[in-house]
Write a protein that holds these residues in place. Sequence first.
Motif, PDB file in Angstrom:
ATOM      1  N   TYR A 258       0.829  -1.200   0.000  1.00  0.00           N
ATOM      2  CA  TYR A 258       0.000   0.000   0.000  1.00  0.00           C
ATOM      3  C   TYR A 258       0.871   1.261   0.000  1.00  0.00           C
ATOM      4  N   ARG A 259       1.961   1.222   0.727  1.00  0.00           N
ATOM      5  CA  ARG A 259       2.860   2.383   0.798  1.00  0.00           C
ATOM      6  C   ARG A 259       3.642   2.586  -0.496  1.00  0.00           C
ATOM      7  N   LYS A 260       3.981   1.503  -1.174  1.00  0.00           N
ATOM      8  CA  LYS A 260       4.845   1.593  -2.354  1.00  0.00           C
ATOM      9  C   LYS A 260       4.095   1.777  -3.662  1.00  0.00           C
ATOM     10  N   ILE A 261       2.856   1.317  -3.719  1.00  0.00           N
ATOM     11  CA  ILE A 261       2.132   1.327  -4.994  1.00  0.00           C
ATOM     12  C   ILE A 261       1.722   2.759  -5.350  1.00  0.00           C
ATOM     13  N   PRO A 262       1.920   3.174  -6.581  1.00  0.00           N
ATOM     14  CA  PRO A 262       1.499   4.514  -6.989  1.00  0.00           C
ATOM     15  C   PRO A 262      -0.018   4.679  -6.901  1.00  0.00           C
ATOM     16  N   SER A 263      -0.465   5.854  -6.537  1.00  0.00           N
ATOM     17  CA  SER A 263      -1.897   6.086  -6.336  1.00  0.00           C
ATOM     18  C   SER A 263      -2.685   6.084  -7.646  1.00  0.00           C
ATOM     19  N   ASP A 264      -2.025   6.267  -8.792  1.00  0.00           N
ATOM     20  CA  ASP A 264      -2.735   6.320 -10.058  1.00  0.00           C
ATOM     21  C   ASP A 264      -2.873   4.950 -10.740  1.00  0.00           C
ATOM     22  N   VAL A 265      -2.367   3.893 -10.124  1.00  0.00           N
ATOM     23  CA  VAL A 265      -2.469   2.550 -10.702  1.00  0.00           C
ATOM     24  C   VAL A 265      -3.896   2.045 -10.529  1.00  0.00           C
ATOM     25  N   PHE A 266      -4.469   1.520 -11.615  1.00  0.00           N
ATOM     26  CA  PHE A 266      -5.843   1.022 -11.584  1.00  0.00           C
ATOM     27  C   PHE A 266      -5.968  -0.115 -10.578  1.00  0.00           C
ATOM     28  N   LEU A 267      -6.897   0.012  -9.662  1.00  0.00           N
ATOM     29  CA  LEU A 267      -7.183  -0.970  -8.613  1.00  0.00           C
ATOM     30  C   LEU A 267      -6.000  -1.231  -7.684  1.00  0.00           C
ATOM     31  N   GLY A 268      -4.978  -0.437  -7.705  1.00  0.00           N
ATOM     32  CA  GLY A 268      -3.794  -0.667  -6.882  1.00  0.00           C
ATOM     33  C   GLY A 268      -4.087  -0.595  -5.397  1.00  0.00           C
ATOM     34  N   ARG A 269      -4.237   0.624  -4.908  1.00  0.00           N
ATOM     35  CA  ARG A 269      -4.489   0.799  -3.479  1.00  0.00           C
ATOM     36  C   ARG A 269      -5.886   0.326  -3.082  1.00  0.00           C
ATOM     37  N   GLY A 270      -6.819   0.394  -4.000  1.00  0.00           N
ATOM     38  CA  GLY A 270      -8.172  -0.091  -3.712  1.00  0.00           C
ATOM     39  C   GLY A 270      -8.192  -1.591  -3.457  1.00  0.00           C
ATOM     40  N   LEU A 271      -7.405  -2.324  -4.214  1.00  0.00           N
ATOM     41  CA  LEU A 271      -7.314  -3.765  -4.022  1.00  0.00           C
ATOM     42  C   LEU A 271      -6.674  -4.095  -2.676  1.00  0.00           C
ATOM     43  N   VAL A 272      -5.665  -3.332  -2.302  1.00  0.00           N
ATOM     44  CA  VAL A 272      -5.028  -3.532  -0.994  1.00  0.00           C
ATOM     45  C   VAL A 272      -5.996  -3.183   0.129  1.00  0.00           C
ATOM     46  N   ALA A 273      -6.775  -2.124  -0.046  1.00  0.00           N
ATOM     47  CA  ALA A 273      -7.776  -1.753   0.962  1.00  0.00           C
ATOM     48  C   ALA A 273      -8.856  -2.833   1.072  1.00  0.00           C
ATOM     49  N   MET A 274      -9.234  -3.426  -0.056  1.00  0.00           N
ATOM     50  CA  MET A 274     -10.209  -4.513  -0.036  1.00  0.00           C
ATOM     51  C   MET A 274      -9.636  -5.715   0.726  1.00  0.00           C
ATOM     52  N   PHE A 275      -8.354  -6.004   0.508  1.00  0.00           N
ATOM     53  CA  PHE A 275      -7.714  -7.091   1.261  1.00  0.00           C
ATOM     54  C   PHE A 275      -7.695  -6.787   2.755  1.00  0.00           C
ATOM     55  N   ALA A 276      -7.502  -5.524   3.123  1.00  0.00           N
ATOM     56  CA  ALA A 276      -7.520  -5.147   4.546  1.00  0.00           C
ATOM     57  C   ALA A 276      -8.896  -5.440   5.152  1.00  0.00           C
ATOM     58  N   GLY A 277      -9.952  -5.129   4.433  1.00  0.00           N
ATOM     59  CA  GLY A 277     -11.299  -5.423   4.927  1.00  0.00           C
ATOM     60  C   GLY A 277     -11.557  -6.916   5.044  1.00  0.00           C
ATOM     61  N   ILE A 278     -11.139  -7.671   4.033  1.00  0.00           N
ATOM     62  CA  ILE A 278     -11.303  -9.130   4.066  1.00  0.00           C
ATOM     63  C   ILE A 278     -10.502  -9.722   5.224  1.00  0.00           C
ATOM     64  N   THR A 279      -9.305  -9.191   5.453  1.00  0.00           N
ATOM     65  CA  THR A 279      -8.472  -9.667   6.555  1.00  0.00           C
ATOM     66  C   THR A 279      -9.120  -9.381   7.899  1.00  0.00           C
ATOM     67  N   LEU A 280      -9.689  -8.211   8.058  1.00  0.00           N
ATOM     68  CA  LEU A 280     -10.357  -7.861   9.309  1.00  0.00           C
ATOM     69  C   LEU A 280     -11.527  -8.812   9.579  1.00  0.00           C
ATOM     70  N   ILE A 281     -12.327  -9.063   8.568  1.00  0.00           N
ATOM     71  CA  ILE A 281     -13.454  -9.986   8.716  1.00  0.00           C
ATOM     72  C   ILE A 281     -12.949 -11.394   9.022  1.00  0.00           C
ATOM     73  N   PHE A 282     -11.900 -11.813   8.349  1.00  0.00           N
ATOM     74  CA  PHE A 282     -11.318 -13.135   8.577  1.00  0.00           C
ATOM     75  C   PHE A 282     -10.806 -13.274  10.014  1.00  0.00           C
ATOM     76  N   LEU A 283     -10.104 -12.246  10.509  1.00  0.00           N
ATOM     77  CA  LEU A 283      -9.562 -12.299  11.871  1.00  0.00           C
ATOM     78  C   LEU A 283     -10.663 -12.315  12.925  1.00  0.00           C
ATOM     79  N   ILE A 284     -11.753 -11.647  12.668  1.00  0.00           N
ATOM     80  CA  ILE A 284     -12.886 -11.706  13.599  1.00  0.00           C
ATOM     81  C   ILE A 284     -13.539 -13.085  13.541  1.00  0.00           C
ATOM     82  N   ASN A 285     -13.732 -13.609  12.348  1.00  0.00           N
ATOM     83  CA  ASN A 285     -14.377 -14.917  12.196  1.00  0.00           C
ATOM     84  C   ASN A 285     -13.589 -16.047  12.842  1.00  0.00           C
TER      85      ASN A 285
END
Length: 185
Positions: free
Chosen positions: A121-148
């Motif tokens: 997330y820190r290294k990926i350029p902000s203008d890359v298509f689905l770059g940081r958004g995909l990492v943010a989606m993984f963060a949400g999936i990880t949070l749900i997984f850790l709770i489950n």
Amino acid sequence: LIVLPIYSSFVFVVKFRECLAHSLFLQKLGLFGLHHAKVRIYAGFDRMFLEKPIFGFGFNTFKEHSFKYLHKIEGIPYRGWEEGLSPHDTFSGILAELGLVGLGLVFFIIFNSIRISVSLYRKIPSDVFLGRGLVAMFAGITLIFLINIQFIEMRFFVFPNSLFFLMAGIMVGLAQRLQLNNSKV
């Protein structure tokens, strides 16, 4: 840190089992006695872990060995249907069946995938298509997984496991691709 709430709730249930045994709330809901089974199952998992703490008994062997470890506990009625049940949290199952080695491997995989995604997330350029958004989606999936994994025996649920590990693999692949592209420049 994640295991602490699980075992603190187990200690709470064991310490206050008399109060729970006479709970009017549980009686009205028709759940009277279900918490007794949980206490016995957790105690059985603890006994299994203490007997073989390093490697455990092997994956998915609780059903075969549970009858040896689910003893009667004073003040908790025995119903007989507790054998073979899981405590419905992933970490207890891993500790009893795979020991500290298995738990260490699971923690390593989860921690490493989180570490890689934060770095990505820190290294990926902000203008890359689905770059940081995909990492943010993984963060949400990880949070749900850790709770489950604290409340559900996740090996019985293929979709959340597949989703988490698929996304973790995508994060590792993106990090390697980004590193490869940066080394060519």
